[in-house]
Scaffold this motif. Structure first.
Motif, short mmCIF file in Angstrom:
data_model
loop_
_atom_site.label_atom_id
_atom_site.label_comp_id
_atom_site.label_asym_id
_atom_site.label_seq_id
_atom_site.Cartn_x
_atom_site.Cartn_y
_atom_site.Cartn_z
N ALA A 1 -17.50 -7.86 -13.64
CA ALA A 1 -17.21 -7.97 -12.70
C ALA A 1 -17.85 -6.92 -11.79
CB ALA A 1 -16.45 -6.37 -12.83
N SER A 2 -19.54 -6.91 -12.05
CA SER A 2 -20.31 -5.89 -11.45
C SER A 2 -21.19 -7.03 -10.98
CB SER A 2 -20.62 -4.98 -10.68
OG SER A 2 -21.53 -4.31 -10.54
N VAL A 3 -21.86 -7.74 -10.25
CA VAL A 3 -23.27 -8.23 -9.87
C VAL A 3 -23.70 -8.42 -8.07
CG1 VAL A 3 -23.79 -10.66 -9.57
CG2 VAL A 3 -21.91 -10.58 -11.59
N ARG A 4 -24.34 -7.40 -8.45
CA ARG A 4 -25.73 -7.15 -6.75
C ARG A 4 -27.17 -7.50 -7.33
NH1 ARG A 4 -22.14 -3.11 -8.04
NH2 ARG A 4 -20.66 -2.65 -6.52
N ILE A 5 -27.57 -8.16 -6.39
CA ILE A 5 -28.63 -9.06 -5.94
C ILE A 5 -29.83 -7.63 -4.77
CG2 ILE A 5 -27.39 -10.54 -5.89
CD1 ILE A 5 -28.62 -10.92 -2.64
N LEU A 6 -30.66 -7.72 -5.86
CA LEU A 6 -31.88 -6.54 -4.85
C LEU A 6 -32.53 -8.27 -3.60
CD1 LEU A 6 -33.70 -4.28 -4.57
CD2 LEU A 6 -35.04 -5.34 -6.19
N PRO A 7 -32.50 -7.67 -2.49
CA PRO A 7 -32.32 -7.91 -0.98
C PRO A 7 -34.19 -9.11 -1.37
CG PRO A 7 -31.70 -6.81 -0.03
CD PRO A 7 -31.77 -6.22 -2.26
N LEU A 8 -34.54 -10.13 -1.51
CA LEU A 8 -35.78 -10.72 -1.23
C LEU A 8 -36.44 -10.74 0.00
CD1 LEU A 8 -38.87 -11.63 -3.35
CD2 LEU A 8 -37.18 -13.03 -3.74
N PRO A 9 -37.34 -10.78 0.42
CA PRO A 9 -38.02 -11.23 1.57
C PRO A 9 -38.09 -12.37 1.98
CG PRO A 9 -39.21 -8.97 1.57
CD PRO A 9 -38.12 -9.22 0.12
N GLY A 10 -37.66 -13.52 3.06
CA GLY A 10 -37.93 -14.68 3.14
C GLY A 10 -36.96 -15.65 2.05
N TRP A 11 -36.37 -14.93 1.64
CA TRP A 11 -35.45 -15.83 1.39
C TRP A 11 -33.72 -15.31 0.83
CZ3 TRP A 11 -35.65 -19.38 -2.66
CH2 TRP A 11 -37.46 -19.35 -3.09
N THR A 12 -32.76 -16.33 1.52
CA THR A 12 -31.61 -15.83 1.88
C THR A 12 -29.88 -15.77 0.48
OG1 THR A 12 -31.57 -16.49 4.22
CG2 THR A 12 -29.70 -16.08 3.40
N ALA A 13 -29.86 -14.90 0.16
CA ALA A 13 -28.79 -15.09 -1.10
C ALA A 13 -27.47 -15.65 -0.29
CB ALA A 13 -29.36 -14.31 -2.17
N GLU B 1 -21.28 -16.78 -4.49
CA GLU B 1 -19.69 -17.46 -4.95
C GLU B 1 -18.93 -17.07 -6.20
OE1 GLU B 1 -19.75 -21.99 -5.02
OE2 GLU B 1 -21.95 -22.23 -3.66
N LYS B 2 -17.70 -16.44 -5.86
CA LYS B 2 -16.57 -16.25 -6.12
C LYS B 2 -15.98 -17.28 -6.77
CE LYS B 2 -17.20 -11.33 -5.12
NZ LYS B 2 -15.99 -9.78 -4.82
N SER B 3 -15.44 -17.16 -8.33
CA SER B 3 -14.13 -18.12 -8.87
C SER B 3 -13.45 -17.22 -9.26
CB SER B 3 -14.74 -18.40 -9.86
OG SER B 3 -15.81 -19.72 -9.43
N LYS B 4 -12.11 -17.75 -8.93
CA LYS B 4 -10.66 -16.89 -9.70
C LYS B 4 -10.74 -17.52 -11.34
CE LYS B 4 -6.19 -15.87 -8.33
NZ LYS B 4 -6.45 -14.76 -7.30
N LEU B 5 -10.15 -15.93 -11.56
CA LEU B 5 -10.29 -15.94 -13.69
C LEU B 5 -8.60 -15.81 -14.00
CD1 LEU B 5 -12.54 -12.51 -13.22
CD2 LEU B 5 -13.62 -14.71 -13.94
N ASP B 6 -9.04 -16.31 -15.03
CA ASP B 6 -7.56 -17.11 -15.56
C ASP B 6 -7.32 -16.15 -16.19
OD1 ASP B 6 -7.74 -19.42 -15.44
OD2 ASP B 6 -9.08 -19.73 -17.16
N LYS B 7 -8.01 -14.65 -16.55
CA LYS B 7 -7.38 -13.89 -16.88
C LYS B 7 -7.90 -12.37 -16.71
CE LYS B 7 -7.34 -11.41 -21.45
NZ LYS B 7 -7.26 -10.43 -22.59
N PRO B 8 -7.61 -11.74 -15.67
CA PRO B 8 -8.15 -10.45 -15.22
C PRO B 8 -8.73 -9.52 -15.67
CG PRO B 8 -5.92 -10.96 -14.82
CD PRO B 8 -6.04 -11.70 -15.52
N VAL C 1 -18.41 -13.37 -9.31
CA VAL C 1 -19.01 -13.83 -8.86
C VAL C 1 -19.55 -14.87 -10.21
CG1 VAL C 1 -21.33 -14.42 -8.49
CG2 VAL C 1 -19.56 -11.50 -7.46
N SER C 2 -19.20 -16.12 -9.66
CA SER C 2 -19.84 -17.48 -10.72
C SER C 2 -21.15 -18.15 -10.44
CB SER C 2 -18.22 -18.57 -10.96
OG SER C 2 -18.78 -19.13 -9.27
N LYS C 3 -21.67 -17.71 -9.32
CA LYS C 3 -22.73 -18.58 -8.99
C LYS C 3 -24.03 -17.70 -8.00
CE LYS C 3 -24.37 -23.06 -6.56
NZ LYS C 3 -24.08 -24.59 -6.50
N ILE C 4 -24.78 -17.49 -8.37
CA ILE C 4 -25.83 -17.13 -6.23
C ILE C 4 -27.43 -17.87 -6.46
CG2 ILE C 4 -27.92 -15.48 -5.97
CD1 ILE C 4 -25.87 -13.64 -7.95
N THR C 5 -26.69 -18.41 -5.42
CA THR C 5 -27.90 -19.51 -4.36
C THR C 5 -28.80 -18.18 -4.02
OG1 THR C 5 -25.89 -20.96 -4.26
CG2 THR C 5 -28.25 -21.23 -2.99
#
Length: 254
Positions: free
Chosen positions: A72-84, A87-94, A106-110
């Protein structure tokens, strides 16, 4: 110059060795640091990315989160010079989180680098993420990752290791999950403290009451003893007083 059979064999062996050495993959991989965390809790991890090319720099990292065990909780730490981007996806079961239903996760971090932040050959970078709550029904989480170089090459760190088999060439980063430590006295045969049990509390109350009764009896006995002593002293005093009066009366008569 004519090459002898022995020399021809030595040259062939050296060439074969060179080919094998070139084909052996580098030992450095994209990994999760630290490699383990506690089930059911929250943790901060870093995806460690080494640049394995001799000529190209890493400019993008994609990390896919396991949707069979969403968080349920996904958070990133900012990294200088990188843009994050997340992406989220729908869950079959809440998911249940703090009394609320979470219908997507969250299903993907770029992460994408600008020109000043590329990971150059011989360097590495760490991409830090906070995750939770971690699942309690599995002993590991697998994060399949893609590493993109500025020459267009893409290394897919997506292979899953299997027990009893050699490590794959491009293993996916894995976070091992351990069971939460049991509370003191739980499941270890340890008895709870006497103060924590109702019978012990009742016994303590009875003991306290008995002590009060004993103290009251002792106080009452002491009071009675002092009262009797007072009466005796008073009687003796009265007797001495009467004897004195009689002596005076007899003296006056004579």
């Amino acid at each position: 110059m004519r090459m002898t059979p022995a020399r021809r064999l030595a040259v062939s062996a050296a060439a074969a060795t060179a080919v094998v050495a070139f084909a052996v993959p580098a030992s450095a991989h994209v990994t999760v640091q630290p490699g383990d965390a506690q089930q059911g809790g929250y943790t901060a991890v870093a995806f460690r990315v080494p640049d394995e090319s001799d000529t190209a720099s890493t400019v993008k990292l994609e990390v896919n989160l396991p949707m069979d065990h969403p968080m349920a909780s996904v958070r990133i730490l900012p990294l200088p010079g990188w843009t994050a981007t997340l992406e989220k996806s729908k869950l079959d079961k809440p998911l249940k989180s703090h009394g609320q239903d979470i219908t997507e996760a969250v299903s993907k971090i770029t992460w994408t680098a600008d020109d000043s932040a590329k990971i150059a050959p011989g360097q590495f970078q760490e991409f830090k993420v906070s995750l939770g709550a971690l699942p309690t029904d599995t002993d590991k989480l697998t994060f399949k990752a893609l590493q993109t170089y500025d020459n267009g090459d893409i290394v897919r760190w997506i292979d899953e290791a299997k027990d009893g088999q050699p490590e794959p060439a491009h293993p996916a980063p894995v976070l091992t999950l351990t069971k939460a430590a049991a509370a003191a006295g739980d499941h270890h045969g340890g008895a709870p403290s006497a103060a924590a049990t109702p019978s012990a509390a009742a016994g303590s109350s009875q003991d306290a009451q008995g002590d009060k009764q004993t103290a009251a009896k002792s106080s009452d006995t002491t009071a009675r003893t002092l009262g009797v002593a007072g009466i005796v002293v008073g009687a003796l005093g009265a007797g001495l007083g009467v004897a004195g009066l009689r002596r005076r009366s007899n003296g006056s008569a004579s």
